[in-house]
Design an enzyme around this catalytic site. Sequence first.
Site, PDB file in Angstrom:
ATOM      1  N   GLY A 209       0.828  -1.212   0.000  1.00 24.50           N
ATOM      2  CA  GLY A 209       0.000   0.000   0.000  1.00 24.50           C
ATOM      3  C   GLY A 209       0.854   1.249   0.000  1.00 24.50           C
ATOM      4  O   GLY A 209       2.054   1.176  -0.280  1.00 24.50           O
ATOM      5  N   ASN A 210       0.241   2.377   0.274  1.00 25.40           N
ATOM      6  CA  ASN A 210       1.012   3.628   0.388  1.00 25.40           C
ATOM      7  C   ASN A 210       0.321   4.556   1.372  1.00 25.40           C
ATOM      8  O   ASN A 210      -0.740   4.229   1.901  1.00 25.40           O
ATOM      9  CB  ASN A 210       1.185   4.265  -0.997  1.00 25.40           C
ATOM     10  CG  ASN A 210      -0.148   4.603  -1.624  1.00 25.40           C
ATOM     11  OD1 ASN A 210      -0.894   5.434  -1.137  1.00 25.40           O
ATOM     12  ND2 ASN A 210      -0.483   3.893  -2.717  1.00 25.40           N
ATOM     13  N   ARG A 211       0.909   5.704   1.614  1.00 21.76           N
ATOM     14  CA  ARG A 211       0.439   6.588   2.695  1.00 21.76           C
ATOM     15  C   ARG A 211      -0.647   7.576   2.275  1.00 21.76           C
ATOM     16  O   ARG A 211      -0.961   8.496   3.015  1.00 21.76           O
ATOM     17  CB  ARG A 211       1.622   7.394   3.228  1.00 21.76           C
ATOM     18  CG  ARG A 211       2.690   6.563   3.874  1.00 21.76           C
ATOM     19  CD  ARG A 211       3.763   7.504   4.426  1.00 21.76           C
ATOM     20  NE  ARG A 211       5.065   6.875   4.427  1.00 21.76           N
ATOM     21  CZ  ARG A 211       5.482   6.048   5.373  1.00 21.76           C
ATOM     22  NH1 ARG A 211       4.704   5.750   6.375  1.00 21.76           N
ATOM     23  NH2 ARG A 211       6.679   5.514   5.300  1.00 21.76           N
ATOM     24  N   ALA A 276      -3.612   7.426  -5.354  1.00 27.30           N
ATOM     25  CA  ALA A 276      -2.237   6.913  -5.420  1.00 27.30           C
ATOM     26  C   ALA A 276      -2.358   5.419  -5.657  1.00 27.30           C
ATOM     27  O   ALA A 276      -2.426   4.612  -4.724  1.00 27.30           O
ATOM     28  CB  ALA A 276      -1.523   7.199  -4.111  1.00 27.30           C
TER      29      ALA A 276
END
Length: 400
Positions: A209-211, A276
Amino acid sequence: MLQHKKILLGITGSIAAYKAALLARELQRRGAVVRVVMTPSATEFITPLTLATLTGHKVYSDFTENKDSGEWTNHVELGLWGDAFLIAPATAQTLSAMVSGTCDNFLMAVHLSSRCPVIVAPAMDLDMFQHSATQANLQTLQNRGVPIIEPDSGALASGLEGKGRMAEPEAIADWMEDWLQKQAPLNGKKVVITAGPTHEPIDAVRFIGNRSSGKMGFALAQELQSAGADVHLIAGPVQLTAPSGVQVTHVETAVEMHKAAMVAFAQADIGIATAAVADYRAKTVVSNKLHRDEMPPAVELEENPDILADWGKHKKSGQFLVGFALETDQGEDSAKLKLKRKNLDFIVLNSTMDQGAGFGTDTNKISIFEKNGKSHIFELKSKAAVAQDITKLIMTLLPQ
Ligand code: CTP
């Protein structure tokens, strides 16, 4: 539609003035900021104190407050304050004064000074309403572009039955919402926005995943909806609540987001990709939890679809496309390449080099590059203010 709208409520001398208190409350309940002006005769039906208490704002009915001090109330300032001037109830006398431009009380002075649209909700006895003079006045006002909220039929204060009762406060608030919707610059436009991160599972408990927090996409949804657009958010896993009235499709992975986004974009006028999206996913996903000794030393990846590039490929004439580029360097060249490669109308660049910009923050600092080469550099702002800047530019550039 009433959220944050400034409604100047004009109350004139009719028994229906008592309903104005309920109307003020109803408008506020729906998010409007209400300030009140009254004619002197309206103050005999309902007290300014009641309305001041309900609205939290001073109520004006006279040019002077303290006659000895020489202070006067600025009707011009009030006339310029509102997004709309709603006169409810509007008596036969007020309608006639509006037609002739009479300025014999404070409310009428505000009327002549106001630059915002004026709307009237007439209230009077049935014979007064049907009188050819009143009907001619209403026709004149309508010809001048003053919308009229038709009175209801029913029992009147005189004991007679017929048309003349001011519309009910809820019905007036509904009418105001419909009217504001029709006035809104993006009324009838469909917008689809991707937002947040995607989570690409590795096993039953782990993911790539990402932030991304999704805040920028949700702020845009709010702003575009306020501008009248019909907004559909396609959101990855985020901890945010969508603005009411915005359609939300919740997804987990890039493949799910891609599928939902392609369906929605086929019907949309505007596509905005703030998500994102993970560029890669695990080639094989293990359905149970991998224990420590079962963990592979490397996870084999395969490429995810590029949603925005696919929107760009399917873009039809009249559709408008906005992309985002989050870069860790200045990023201008990279953003401009993405603008071209993905067939966008403009791209919004934010760089993690700028303090307060990027993932998770409540602020952002953006630059926008248009496909025709024009660029716009903005200061650090709240994401809500950034959403306003982006929405304004969309409204300027959107094909008519
Ligand atoms: N985007 C998308 N689908 C992807 C990847 C990106 O829709 N699979 C969109 C993003 O929402 C953003 C824009 O494309 O609007 C640019 O995303 P970014 O991650 O900056 O660019 P990439 O095309 O992935 O290129 P790179 O990772 O090489 O910088």
